[in-house]
Motif scaffolding. Structure first.
Motif, PDB file in Angstrom:
ATOM      1  N   PRO A 152       4.094  19.902  -7.640  1.00 26.59           N
ATOM      2  CA  PRO A 152       3.441  19.123  -8.464  1.00 26.59           C
ATOM      3  C   PRO A 152       3.876  18.562  -9.856  1.00 26.59           C
ATOM      4  CG  PRO A 152       2.750  21.295  -7.734  1.00 26.59           C
ATOM      5  CD  PRO A 152       3.914  21.173  -7.430  1.00 26.59           C
ATOM      6  N   THR A 153       4.910  19.177 -10.481  1.00 23.92           N
ATOM      7  CA  THR A 153       5.520  18.756 -11.537  1.00 23.92           C
ATOM      8  C   THR A 153       6.919  18.013 -11.310  1.00 23.92           C
ATOM      9  OG1 THR A 153       6.404  20.580 -11.956  1.00 23.92           O
ATOM     10  CG2 THR A 153       4.318  20.403 -12.967  1.00 23.92           C
ATOM     11  N   SER A 154       7.305  17.586 -10.102  1.00 24.24           N
ATOM     12  CA  SER A 154       8.370  17.089 -10.041  1.00 24.24           C
ATOM     13  C   SER A 154       8.531  15.350 -10.290  1.00 24.24           C
ATOM     14  CB  SER A 154       8.920  17.220  -8.260  1.00 24.24           C
ATOM     15  OG  SER A 154       9.914  16.711  -8.177  1.00 24.24           O
ATOM     16  N   THR A 155       9.174  15.325 -11.200  1.00 28.50           N
ATOM     17  CA  THR A 155       9.587  13.787 -11.617  1.00 28.50           C
ATOM     18  C   THR A 155      10.761  13.483 -10.752  1.00 28.50           C
ATOM     19  OG1 THR A 155      11.004  14.751 -13.630  1.00 28.50           O
ATOM     20  CG2 THR A 155       8.932  14.074 -13.893  1.00 28.50           C
ATOM     21  N   LEU A 156      11.770  14.270 -10.086  1.00 30.64           N
ATOM     22  CA  LEU A 156      12.958  14.075  -9.648  1.00 30.64           C
ATOM     23  C   LEU A 156      12.518  13.334  -8.153  1.00 30.64           C
ATOM     24  CD1 LEU A 156      15.841  14.167  -9.099  1.00 30.64           C
ATOM     25  CD2 LEU A 156      15.706  16.395  -7.792  1.00 30.64           C
ATOM     26  N   TYR A 157      11.337  13.802  -7.559  1.00 25.39           N
ATOM     27  CA  TYR A 157      10.909  13.197  -6.491  1.00 25.39           C
ATOM     28  C   TYR A 157      10.317  11.610  -6.803  1.00 25.39           C
ATOM     29  CZ  TYR A 157       7.527  11.465  -3.058  1.00 25.39           C
ATOM     30  OH  TYR A 157       7.026  10.548  -1.806  1.00 25.39           O
ATOM     31  N   ARG A 158       9.725  11.391  -7.802  1.00 27.74           N
ATOM     32  CA  ARG A 158       9.294   9.950  -8.265  1.00 27.74           C
ATOM     33  C   ARG A 158      10.366   9.105  -8.610  1.00 27.74           C
ATOM     34  NH1 ARG A 158       5.872  14.124  -9.295  1.00 27.74           N
ATOM     35  NH2 ARG A 158       3.727  13.619  -8.615  1.00 27.74           N
ATOM     36  N   ILE A 159      11.388   9.680  -9.312  1.00 25.81           N
ATOM     37  CA  ILE A 159      12.687   9.132  -9.808  1.00 25.81           C
ATOM     38  C   ILE A 159      13.392   8.683  -8.144  1.00 25.81           C
ATOM     39  CG2 ILE A 159      14.970   9.259 -10.608  1.00 25.81           C
ATOM     40  CD1 ILE A 159      13.666  10.977 -12.614  1.00 25.81           C
ATOM     41  N   GLY A 160      13.213   9.172  -7.340  1.00 23.54           N
ATOM     42  CA  GLY A 160      13.925   8.947  -6.054  1.00 23.54           C
ATOM     43  C   GLY A 160      13.021   8.007  -5.314  1.00 23.54           C
ATOM     44  N   ALA A 161      11.754   8.444  -5.355  1.00 20.24           N
ATOM     45  CA  ALA A 161      10.760   7.650  -4.183  1.00 20.24           C
ATOM     46  C   ALA A 161      10.557   6.190  -4.713  1.00 20.24           C
ATOM     47  CB  ALA A 161       9.395   8.192  -4.349  1.00 20.24           C
ATOM     48  N   PHE A 162      10.659   5.953  -6.172  1.00 24.03           N
ATOM     49  CA  PHE A 162      10.384   4.737  -6.632  1.00 24.03           C
ATOM     50  C   PHE A 162      11.329   3.743  -5.946  1.00 24.03           C
ATOM     51  CE2 PHE A 162      10.530   1.368  -9.887  1.00 24.03           C
ATOM     52  CZ  PHE A 162       9.124   0.996  -9.555  1.00 24.03           C
ATOM     53  N   PRO A 163      12.448   3.870  -6.405  1.00 22.33           N
ATOM     54  CA  PRO A 163      13.645   3.025  -6.059  1.00 22.33           C
ATOM     55  C   PRO A 163      13.788   2.584  -4.395  1.00 22.33           C
ATOM     56  CG  PRO A 163      14.624   4.667  -6.923  1.00 22.33           C
ATOM     57  CD  PRO A 163      13.550   4.899  -6.993  1.00 22.33           C
ATOM     58  N   THR A 197       0.845  -1.154   0.067  1.00 25.09           N
ATOM     59  CA  THR A 197      -0.019   0.042   0.097  1.00 25.09           C
ATOM     60  C   THR A 197       0.791   1.179  -0.088  1.00 25.09           C
ATOM     61  OG1 THR A 197      -1.430  -1.244   1.350  1.00 25.09           O
ATOM     62  CG2 THR A 197      -1.964   1.134   1.034  1.00 25.09           C
ATOM     63  N   LEU A 198       1.860   1.241   0.679  1.00 25.85           N
ATOM     64  CA  LEU A 198       2.720   2.407   0.848  1.00 25.85           C
ATOM     65  C   LEU A 198       3.374   2.884  -0.632  1.00 25.85           C
ATOM     66  CD1 LEU A 198       4.122   4.307   2.841  1.00 25.85           C
ATOM     67  CD2 LEU A 198       5.924   2.494   3.124  1.00 25.85           C
ATOM     68  N   MET A 199       3.993   1.729  -1.234  1.00 29.23           N
ATOM     69  CA  MET A 199       4.551   2.220  -2.554  1.00 29.23           C
ATOM     70  C   MET A 199       3.697   2.982  -3.601  1.00 29.23           C
ATOM     71  SD  MET A 199       6.730  -0.388  -4.797  1.00 29.23           S
ATOM     72  CE  MET A 199       7.945   0.198  -6.100  1.00 29.23           C
ATOM     73  N   PRO A 200       2.401   2.749  -4.044  1.00 33.36           N
ATOM     74  CA  PRO A 200       1.903   3.789  -4.840  1.00 33.36           C
ATOM     75  C   PRO A 200       1.314   4.953  -4.088  1.00 33.36           C
ATOM     76  CG  PRO A 200       0.436   1.974  -4.093  1.00 33.36           C
ATOM     77  CD  PRO A 200       1.626   1.496  -3.624  1.00 33.36           C
ATOM     78  N   LEU A 201       1.286   4.973  -2.745  1.00 37.33           N
ATOM     79  CA  LEU A 201       0.755   6.208  -1.787  1.00 37.33           C
ATOM     80  C   LEU A 201       2.127   7.040  -1.936  1.00 37.33           C
ATOM     81  CD1 LEU A 201      -1.048   7.655   0.121  1.00 37.33           C
ATOM     82  CD2 LEU A 201       0.337   6.594   1.899  1.00 37.33           C
ATOM     83  N   VAL A 202       3.256   6.679  -1.830  1.00 38.79           N
ATOM     84  CA  VAL A 202       4.197   7.900  -1.768  1.00 38.79           C
ATOM     85  C   VAL A 202       4.677   8.405  -3.258  1.00 38.79           C
ATOM     86  CG1 VAL A 202       5.389   6.886   0.109  1.00 38.79           C
ATOM     87  CG2 VAL A 202       6.249   6.372  -1.921  1.00 38.79           C
ATOM     88  N   LEU A 203       3.837   7.658  -4.412  1.00 32.03           N
ATOM     89  CA  LEU A 203       3.868   8.322  -5.562  1.00 32.03           C
ATOM     90  C   LEU A 203       3.014   9.108  -6.050  1.00 32.03           C
ATOM     91  CD1 LEU A 203       5.295   5.163  -7.171  1.00 32.03           C
ATOM     92  CD2 LEU A 203       6.652   6.877  -6.504  1.00 32.03           C
ATOM     93  N   LEU A 204       2.234   9.453  -5.190  1.00 30.21           N
ATOM     94  CA  LEU A 204       1.021  10.429  -5.530  1.00 30.21           C
ATOM     95  C   LEU A 204       1.596  11.628  -5.688  1.00 30.21           C
ATOM     96  CD1 LEU A 204      -1.773   9.550  -2.586  1.00 30.21           C
ATOM     97  CD2 LEU A 204      -1.870   9.105  -5.061  1.00 30.21           C
TER      98      LEU A 204
END
Length: 310
Positions: A255-266, A242-249
């Motif tokens: 709002p437009t930060s792909t950098l956050y998602r690039i870091g949060a996913f791994p 559940t945590l994994m998709p939640l932190v990618l919201l």
């Protein structure tokens, strides 16, 4: 505030480091309050404060931030002290906690009780006067729900972890309330992240010290091998999934930060990997790796949120 799911792992090293030949009274009370153990609480409170202020706009209020962190730390230390007072007889039966000042008999119960009350009351009043009433109320709710619900339930039901996760996830809300005087959807999403994080974190601790908990009569895990195993599996994997998709919201980061998602996913993928490894192997070594991953994951994720939020 300083709930066991949040700080138990760090408490081990703190107790070990306090093994000195002739401890002073000051060092004993320092060990009792465990301010160095509460660093995860400080980090998550700061993250909530920073993100709450960023959402509100305006200049960053450093003085208000210091007030929020100091008041929260005082109440967290007071809560931890009062918890040790309540559980002093049982702490003496566990190798992990037997050397605590109160459990080992180096401090008398009555002064410890008043010390814990003083820290909690002073911290709550400090937050009300120097920060705002909402931060004070959230902190007080955390203290009371921890001491009067989570602590007694540890000896009654394995669902105590679920109950303890509610006050354990409060620090980001307290920080957010300290910065903005309110809590919104984004603040509650931060709360949800910390709420879910506690389950695999504490399952690793509970498994590593299961004999200790059993010896002291704590029901943090169900009795019986098969039931216990299934309980640990579900309490580890389901929150991680559940945590994994939640932190990618898109709530987190800019709002437009792909950098956050690039870091949060791994980061989240690595946390999930060690959780799955623990579930499949169910060994002390796998539990230690999951515990280490959880301690690295949480501050790393919150730092990433802050940096990418700008």
């Amino acid at each position: 505030m300083a709930t066991e799911p949040m700080v138990a792992a760090l408490d081990v090293s703190a107790v070990q480091s306090s093994r000195v030949d002739s401890p002073t009274l000051l060092s004993e009370y320092w060990a009792l309050a465990k301010p160095e153990v509460n660093f995860l609480i400080v980090i998550t409170t700061f993250a909530g404060f920073y993100l709450g202020r960023a959402a509100s706009g305006g200049d960053f209020p450093f003085v208000l931030m210091i007030h929020t962190l100091v008041g929260t730390l005082l109440v967290a230390s007071g809560t931890g002290t009062l918890n040790q007072y309540i559980e002093r007889r049982f702490d003496g039966q566990m190798r992990r906690t037997a050397r605590r000042p109160l459990a080992a008999g180096r401090l008398k119960p009555s002064p410890v009780l008043w010390f814990g009350i003083a820290l909690s009351v002073v911290g709550s009043i400090y937050l009300a006067m120097a920060v705002n009433l909402l931060a004070c109320l959230l902190t007080t709710f955390t203290l009371l729900s921890y001491l009067f619900f989570y602590t007694p339930l540890k000896r009654k039901t394995p669902l105590c972890t679920l109950v303890g996760a509610f006050p354990g996830a409060m620090p980001p809300l307290i920080g957010w309330a300290g910065a903005s005087g309110k809590v919104n959807f984004e603040a509650w999403t931060l709360y949800a992240v910390l709420f879910l994080w506690q389950f695999p974190h504490f399952m690793a601790i509970a498994w590593m010290y299961r004999d200790d908990y059993d010896r002291a009569g704590y029901l943090v895990l169900p009795p019986g091998g098969r039931v216990r195993g299934r309980f640990v599996d579900w309490q580890t994997l389901l929150p991680l999934l559940t945590l994994m998709p939640l932190v990618l919201l898109p709530t987190f980061g800019a709002p437009t930060s792909t950098l956050y998602r690039i870091g949060a996913f791994p980061l989240s993928l690595g946390f999930l990997y060690y959780g799955a490894q623990f579930v499949f192997r169910r060994s002390n070594s796998a539990a230690r790796r999951l515990l280490a991953a959880s301690i690295i994951y949480l501050p790393s994720l919150f730092v990433l949120m802050i940096v990418t939020r700008g």
